[in-house]
Design a protein around this motif. Structure first.
Motif, PDB file in Angstrom:
ATOM      1  N   ASP A 169      -1.932  -1.452  24.625  1.00  0.00           N
ATOM      2  CA  ASP A 169      -2.431  -2.773  24.226  1.00  0.00           C
ATOM      3  C   ASP A 169      -3.452  -2.648  23.109  1.00  0.00           C
ATOM      4  O   ASP A 169      -3.584  -3.546  22.275  1.00  0.00           O
ATOM      5  CB  ASP A 169      -3.075  -3.481  25.428  1.00  0.00           C
ATOM      6  N   LEU A 186      -8.043  -8.769  21.616  1.00  0.00           N
ATOM      7  CA  LEU A 186      -6.712  -9.124  22.092  1.00  0.00           C
ATOM      8  C   LEU A 186      -6.514 -10.639  22.121  1.00  0.00           C
ATOM      9  O   LEU A 186      -5.384 -11.128  21.962  1.00  0.00           O
ATOM     10  CB  LEU A 186      -6.481  -8.527  23.481  1.00  0.00           C
ATOM     11  N   ALA A 187      -7.592 -11.369  22.302  1.00  0.00           N
ATOM     12  CA  ALA A 187      -7.484 -12.835  22.330  1.00  0.00           C
ATOM     13  C   ALA A 187      -7.308 -13.428  20.939  1.00  0.00           C
ATOM     14  O   ALA A 187      -6.779 -14.528  20.785  1.00  0.00           O
ATOM     15  CB  ALA A 187      -8.728 -13.423  22.985  1.00  0.00           C
ATOM     16  N   THR A 188      -7.742 -12.667  19.926  1.00  0.00           N
ATOM     17  CA  THR A 188      -7.665 -13.204  18.559  1.00  0.00           C
ATOM     18  C   THR A 188      -6.532 -12.584  17.761  1.00  0.00           C
ATOM     19  O   THR A 188      -6.344 -12.912  16.603  1.00  0.00           O
ATOM     20  CB  THR A 188      -8.989 -12.956  17.821  1.00  0.00           C
ATOM     21  N   HIS A 208     -11.293  -7.550  25.004  1.00  0.00           N
ATOM     22  CA  HIS A 208     -10.771  -8.890  25.322  1.00  0.00           C
ATOM     23  C   HIS A 208     -10.869  -9.808  24.100  1.00  0.00           C
ATOM     24  O   HIS A 208      -9.935 -10.605  23.848  1.00  0.00           O
ATOM     25  CB  HIS A 208     -11.546  -9.487  26.503  1.00  0.00           C
ATOM     26  N   HIS A 209     -11.951  -9.676  23.369  1.00  0.00           N
ATOM     27  CA  HIS A 209     -12.115 -10.514  22.156  1.00  0.00           C
ATOM     28  C   HIS A 209     -11.034 -10.199  21.122  1.00  0.00           C
ATOM     29  O   HIS A 209     -10.420 -11.116  20.564  1.00  0.00           O
ATOM     30  CB  HIS A 209     -13.500 -10.249  21.550  1.00  0.00           C
TER      31      HIS A 209
END
Length: 335
Positions: free
Chosen positions: A88, A333-335, A330-331
């Motif tokens: 990921d 992968l979210a963007t 997380h930041h």
């Protein structure tokens, strides 16, 4: 979340003695595994990890000099990049070269910049500003031409460092024997303050050692060579202070944080990141020269060693570092 951690391959991960980038790749990997992430460490074949190890190089090129460093580097980095789709996110601890693959893979990469060997490498970082996801290890080590997500301080596993409230009566120099690190200045500080000095570290500049260190070695100035984890813990926790009279703008300084976790205050030349690591007159002293350091040695009794440990754990623990990085993952992968 599947994470690939790319470590350097100069030394084993974690290193037997020297290897700060390898040490941080190890601390991060082990911390991520503790938090339940699926982590593959790309490192030398003799590396140790509780995650999955993927290696195409048996030993580091600094430990097996029969290897060509550039060839080892290419084989190692390409091994991960050809498997990038299995992850990921890739966390790069191997400087600028892996960035050149980011336009060829879909997996996002976050890069911890551990310092700049030269201004000449900046163009590579600039080229990948928009997709490099850069993290600095101190505010002092940020380059004005680059864009950063955050500063994340290096994190140390406190289990490897014991607190000691009652030190022995010696000063410690712990680091590379090199002009940048100020070994000669540490010797002068010890001599002028009439204190015993123990010097530990790899000799990175033999000429410097021969001319600026060896002539002073005697009963009061002792060189013990490279120190592994167990000896490092003993040396750090028993010292009355760590001397860190650096002659360059140091990006972080692992031994500084490690000493404070043991409760040992640090006397450092105020350059680079030192003002971020040390609370002046609370966990050590920030000085500008040998004379200031000698004066600080005589003030060590004013430092409460428990304050050193509490400060270091609050800022430079493995747990804090891992939490900061997971938030960034997380930041990204979210963007």
């Amino acid at each position: 979340m599947k994470i690939a951690v790319l470590a350097p391959v100069a030394w084993r991960t974690p290193p037997r003695h020297y290897g700060p980038w390898e040490q941080m790749a190890s601390n991060l990997t082990e911390g991520l595994v503790k938090f339940g992430l699926e982590v593959t460490l790309f490192a030398t074949g003799d590396s140790l990890t509780s995650g999955k190890l993927d290696a195409v190089i048996g030993a580091g090129y600094e430990e097996n000099r029969d290897q060509d460093a550039k060839v080892v580097e290419c084989l190692h980095i390409s091994n991960l990049m050809e498997k990038a789709g299995s992850f990921d996110l890739i966390h790069n601890h191997y400087d600028f070269l892996p960035l050149t693959y980011t336009g060829l893979i879909e997996t996002p990469m976050i890069t911890t910049i551990h310092g700049f060997s030269s201004e000449k490498i900046i163009p590579v970082y600039q080229k990948y500003n928009s997709r490099g996801h850069y993290v600095s290890i101190s505010d002092a080590d940020r380059h004005p031409a680059l864009e950063y997500l955050k500063t994340v301080y290096n994190g140390i596993d406190p289990a490897g460092f014991e607190f000691n409230a009652v030190p022995e009566d010696y000063l410690l120099f712990f680091g590379r024997i090199h002009p940048d690190k100020g070994t000669a200045e540490a010797i002068q500080i010890a001599i002028q303050s009439s204190k015993k000095l123990i010097i530990a570290g790899i000799i990175q500049d033999q000429g410097y050692f021969n001319s600026h260190v060896a002539p002073f070695l005697n009963g009061a100035i002792e060189f013990v060579g490279a120190a592994g984890p167990e000896q490092r813990n003993q040396l750090l926790k028993q010292a009355s202070a760590l001397l860190h009279p650096i002659n360059f703008e140091e990006p972080f300084g692992l031994s500084v944080a490690e000493a404070m976790i043991c409760g040992t205050p640090v006397i450092a030349f105020n350059r680079g990141s030192m003002s971020e690591l040390i609370k002046d007159q609370e966990t050590g002293f920030l000085v500008t020269d040998v004379e200031g350091a000698v004066d600080a040695v005589h003030k060590l009794a004013s430092i409460h060693r428990k304050n050193c440990r509490d400060w270091a754990l609050s800022q430079f623990s493995q747990e804090k570092m891992v939490k900061d990085y997971i938030s960034l993952y997380h930041h990204i992968l979210a963007t």
